[in-house]
Design a protein around this motif. Structure first.
Motif, mmCIF file in Angstrom:
data_model
loop_
_atom_site.group_PDB
_atom_site.id
_atom_site.type_symbol
_atom_site.label_atom_id
_atom_site.label_comp_id
_atom_site.label_asym_id
_atom_site.label_seq_id
_atom_site.Cartn_x
_atom_site.Cartn_y
_atom_site.Cartn_z
ATOM 1 N N GLU A 20 0.823 -1.219 0.000
ATOM 2 C CA GLU A 20 0.000 0.000 0.000
ATOM 3 C C GLU A 20 0.852 1.262 0.000
ATOM 4 O O GLU A 20 0.569 2.219 -0.728
ATOM 5 N N ALA A 21 1.931 1.242 0.813
ATOM 6 C CA ALA A 21 2.766 2.447 0.919
ATOM 7 C C ALA A 21 3.413 2.770 -0.422
ATOM 8 O O ALA A 21 3.470 3.937 -0.844
ATOM 9 N N ALA A 22 3.884 1.722 -1.100
ATOM 10 C CA ALA A 22 4.547 1.934 -2.393
ATOM 11 C C ALA A 22 3.556 2.476 -3.423
ATOM 12 O O ALA A 22 3.859 3.414 -4.178
ATOM 13 N N VAL A 23 2.373 1.908 -3.413
ATOM 14 C CA VAL A 23 1.351 2.341 -4.381
ATOM 15 C C VAL A 23 0.987 3.810 -4.124
ATOM 16 O O VAL A 23 0.863 4.617 -5.061
ATOM 17 N N LYS A 24 0.869 4.143 -2.825
ATOM 18 C CA LYS A 24 0.525 5.519 -2.452
ATOM 19 C C LYS A 24 1.618 6.495 -2.913
ATOM 20 O O LYS A 24 1.334 7.552 -3.495
ATOM 21 N N ALA A 25 2.870 6.096 -2.696
ATOM 22 C CA ALA A 25 3.993 6.971 -3.084
ATOM 23 C C ALA A 25 4.032 7.164 -4.596
ATOM 24 O O ALA A 25 4.296 8.270 -5.088
ATOM 25 N N LEU A 26 3.731 6.097 -5.317
ATOM 26 C CA LEU A 26 3.754 6.165 -6.786
ATOM 27 C C LEU A 26 2.678 7.126 -7.297
ATOM 28 O O LEU A 26 2.912 7.968 -8.178
ATOM 29 N N LYS A 27 1.506 6.988 -6.691
ATOM 30 C CA LYS A 27 0.366 7.839 -7.082
ATOM 31 C C LYS A 27 0.695 9.315 -6.802
ATOM 32 O O LYS A 27 0.458 10.199 -7.642
ATOM 33 N N LYS A 28 1.278 9.534 -5.629
ATOM 34 C CA LYS A 28 1.603 10.895 -5.210
ATOM 35 C C LYS A 28 2.622 11.514 -6.178
ATOM 36 O O LYS A 28 2.503 12.670 -6.591
ATOM 37 N N TRP A 29 3.620 10.702 -6.563
ATOM 38 C CA TRP A 29 4.640 11.188 -7.508
ATOM 39 C C TRP A 29 3.976 11.602 -8.822
ATOM 40 O O TRP A 29 4.285 12.658 -9.392
ATOM 41 N N ALA A 30 3.046 10.770 -9.304
ATOM 42 C CA ALA A 30 2.402 11.062 -10.590
ATOM 43 C C ALA A 30 1.549 12.331 -10.494
ATOM 44 O O ALA A 30 1.564 13.175 -11.399
ATOM 45 N N GLU A 31 0.840 12.446 -9.358
ATOM 46 C CA GLU A 31 -0.058 13.616 -9.227
ATOM 47 C C GLU A 31 0.723 14.923 -9.085
ATOM 48 O O GLU A 31 0.256 15.975 -9.502
ATOM 49 N N ASN A 32 1.926 14.807 -8.485
ATOM 50 C CA ASN A 32 2.739 16.032 -8.301
ATOM 51 C C ASN A 32 3.913 16.053 -9.265
ATOM 52 O O ASN A 32 4.989 16.567 -8.941
ATOM 53 N N PHE A 33 3.700 15.481 -10.410
ATOM 54 C CA PHE A 33 4.820 15.293 -11.339
ATOM 55 C C PHE A 33 5.523 16.611 -11.699
ATOM 56 O O PHE A 33 6.750 16.680 -11.771
ATOM 57 N N ASP A 34 4.725 17.652 -11.890
ATOM 58 C CA ASP A 34 5.318 18.916 -12.339
ATOM 59 C C ASP A 34 6.340 19.478 -11.350
ATOM 60 O O ASP A 34 7.302 20.121 -11.749
ATOM 61 N N SER A 35 6.120 19.184 -10.047
ATOM 62 C CA SER A 35 7.017 19.785 -9.054
ATOM 63 C C SER A 35 8.065 18.815 -8.512
ATOM 64 O O SER A 35 8.890 19.184 -7.695
ATOM 65 N N GLY A 36 8.023 17.572 -8.951
ATOM 66 C CA GLY A 36 8.950 16.590 -8.366
ATOM 67 C C GLY A 36 9.996 16.097 -9.351
ATOM 68 O O GLY A 36 10.270 16.722 -10.365
ATOM 69 N N LYS A 37 10.552 14.913 -9.028
ATOM 70 C CA LYS A 37 11.567 14.323 -9.902
ATOM 71 C C LYS A 37 10.915 13.757 -11.153
ATOM 72 O O LYS A 37 9.746 13.372 -11.132
ATOM 73 N N ARG A 38 11.693 13.672 -12.204
ATOM 74 C CA ARG A 38 11.159 13.207 -13.500
ATOM 75 C C ARG A 38 10.970 11.676 -13.531
ATOM 76 O O ARG A 38 10.212 11.168 -14.349
ATOM 77 N N ALA A 39 11.705 10.980 -12.639
ATOM 78 C CA ALA A 39 11.667 9.506 -12.705
ATOM 79 C C ALA A 39 11.528 8.878 -11.324
ATOM 80 O O ALA A 39 11.926 9.477 -10.319
#
Ligand SMILES: Nc1ncnc2c1ncn2[C@@H]1O[C@H](COP(=O)(O)OP(=O)(O)OP(=O)(O)O)[C@@H](O)[C@H]1O
Length: 533
Positions: free
Chosen positions: A46-65
């Protein structure tokens, strides 16, 4: 936006047509068939899935990969694909069987970055690079540095997938966000297996599912084990699974993996020896999956080895030279394994031979085979496995002779499908039908004969004659004595011809004087076995 799967093949990008995709799905193994579609379907982590989702939703402000890392079969690739689905992103997947040279990566990543960069989140294209920890060697020359520059310059999201996080260079680790996928709990695995059983309409003992789940923390291999245990059955019991443990230390999927991906041909050969598959079945598995596992010249060499295996199998059948099985196995296992010169990663999605599926009879074929093996096993006092390995080829040869085929079909009480199986699909269905019909006639004659003998015996007994002197009741000594003898072989003539078939009578009766041990034609009478045909 409609998501499309794009495969890289020999340096060019090819979109799979709907039709191709449909066909591929037909041949999928269960692990592919039940791959989660949405992130909500990902089991555990669950934690990994949550982190992945969060990265995608905040893609513009975070890391590219991001780097999804963890053991095999725990849902890393599934999570990346499900993310693309949930975000409505198109995606490009490059796995280790695609050439991942600098040029190829630039071409794909370039096309990804040109697409929709300015069009907002819904027009993003996700680049998924499977087995990122395998971006080394001549095959993927320059791949890692190309990937680093693509991550730095591309405006598109990139998911790198790796088993070993520390096999990636520090430079790559520094520019991507790590997300760990952990092993899956047995209780979660059981839930997935239960759902698959329901979908496949297979009854499964809960203990059997638990047993499978306890053996691994890898969902893919648990699903593979379930499928291996369920092939040809409507029900999977604990005994099936534990027998599997004893007789089949490696499931067919694992053995296929050892052949195509393993580095040790001896290990693959050892695993094959314990596998509950005949060489004829195994050659079908290898043939089916070789084009998925190898490419180019490896594929050519693989089929060369396989064709040699097939030659030996043909000789086994024709000459009943069972010693040649050893060479057939060697060529289809070690030969195919050694044919590989390139390294391939990823899981190609192995599946059972297509012809079973095409004829819609994966299960029935197994069921027919098993019931035939069980009939022969009972008759010859041998195991089903031995019946398949030793008696199937023998009976196949005997079935070339129609009379022998009819007699054997009668004696073993074979059904049409079983006769067809022994005839190896080389004869028309009319011939199968004929043998079946005539064998039934023979069985009927046998039953009539038994009734007749029984009636005669009954009337003699009722007449108050001593049981061991029925011959004195005016009956022909030979026939009455034969009738009364326990488990005596009755000789039935077909169509009044010379050729005859012995069908074992189950009538038991009192002890009588041993009749003259000769057939009516005066020939000495001996008990026949299957080998007499
Ligand atoms: N967490 C999960 N939830 C649901 N299904 C899963 C999960 N993990 C694995 N599976 C099943 O196993 C199959 C393989 O999973 P996947 O390809 O995602 O594994 P992976 O971690 O990427 O493995 P590898 O590193 O070997 O590529 C999937 O198609 C799916 O059927």
């Amino acid at each position: 936006m409609k998501m499309q799967r794009i495969n890289l093949c020999e340096g060019y990008v090819r979109r799979m047509s709907e039709a191709e995709e449909g066909m591929a799905q037909n041949h999928e193994d269960w692990a592919e068939k039940y791959r989660p579609v949405s992130l909500n379907d990902i089991v555990g982590n669950e934690a990994a899935v949550k982190a992945l989702k969060k990265w995608a939703e905040n893609f513009d402000s975070g890391k590219r990969a991001v780097i999804l890392y963890g053991g095999p079969g725990v849902g890393k690739t599934s999570a990346a694909l499900a993310l693309a689905h949930d975000m409505g992103w198109d995606y490009i997947e490059m796995n280790a069987s695609d050439q991942r040279t600098k040029d190829a990566i630039n071409k794909v990543a370039g096309s990804a970055s040109r697409t929709g960069t300015f069009g907002g989140a819904r027009e993003r294209r996700l680049l998924i690079l499977d087995e990122a920890d395998n971006l080394h060697g001549t095959y993927d020359r320059g791949g890692e540095s190309a990937m680093i520059s693509v991550i730095k310059s591309s405006g598109q999201p990139i998911v790198l997938i790796a088993n070993d996080y520390y096999a990636l260079s520090k430079q790559l680790r520094d520019i991507a966000e790590p997300i760990q996928f952990r092993p899956i709990l047995s209780s979660s695995i059981v839930k997935v297996l239960k759902r698959i059983c329901t979908e496949e309409r297979i009854r499964c003992e809960p203990e059997a599912l638990m047993k499978i789940a306890e053996r691994t923390h890898d969902l893919r291999s648990a699903i593979n084990d379930l499928q291996a245990a369920a092939i040809g059955r409507d029900e999977v019991t604990l005994a099936d699974v534990t027998t599997g443990e004893r007789d089949v230390p490696e499931s067919i999927f694992k053995v296929i993996g050892l052949i195509f991906r393993g580095d040790d041909p001896k290990k693959a050969l050892r695993a094959v020896q314990d596998l509950d598959e005949s060489p004829e079945d195994l050659v079908g598995w290898v043939d089916e999956n070789l084009p998925r596992a190898y490419r180019d010249d490896d594929l050519e060499r693989g089929f060369e080895a396989l064709s040699r295996a097939d030659l030996f199998l043909g000789r086994v059948m024709r000459r009943q030279a069972y010693g040649m099985w050893r060479y057939a196995s060697f060529m289809m296992v070690a030969g195919v394994n050694r044919a590989r010169r390139h390294r391939y990663g990823g899981y190609p999605g192995y599946s059972a031979p297509t012809y079973w599926q095409k004829l819609g009879r994966a299960r029935t074929a197994r069921a027919v085979r098993d019931s035939l093996a069980s009939k022969i096993g009972k008759y010859c006092h041998t195991s089903k496995r031995e019946a398949r390995a030793v008696y199937f080829p023998l009976l196949h040869a005997l079935f070339n002779d129609e009379d022998a085929a009819i007699c054997l079909a009668a004696r073993l009480r074979l059904e049409e499908e079983e006769i067809a199986l022994l005839m190896g699909g080389e004869r028309s269905s009319k011939e199968v039908e004929k043998i079946y019909d005539e064998s039934r006639e023979l069985i009927e004659k046998e039953v009539e004969h038994e009734i007749d003998v029984f009636a005669r015996f009954g009337s003699v007994a009722e007449a108050g004659k001593p049981k061991n002197s029925v011959a004195e009741a005016g009956k022909p000594k030979n026939s009455v004595a034969e009738a009364g003898k326990p488990k005596k072989k009755d000789k039935l003539s077909r169509d009044g011809g010379d050729d005859s078939c012995e069908v074992e009578s189950s009538i038991s009766g009192p002890a009588v004087d041993e009749p003259k041990n000769e057939a009516p034609d005066g020939e000495p009478k001996k008990q026949r076995t299957l080998f007499d045909f």
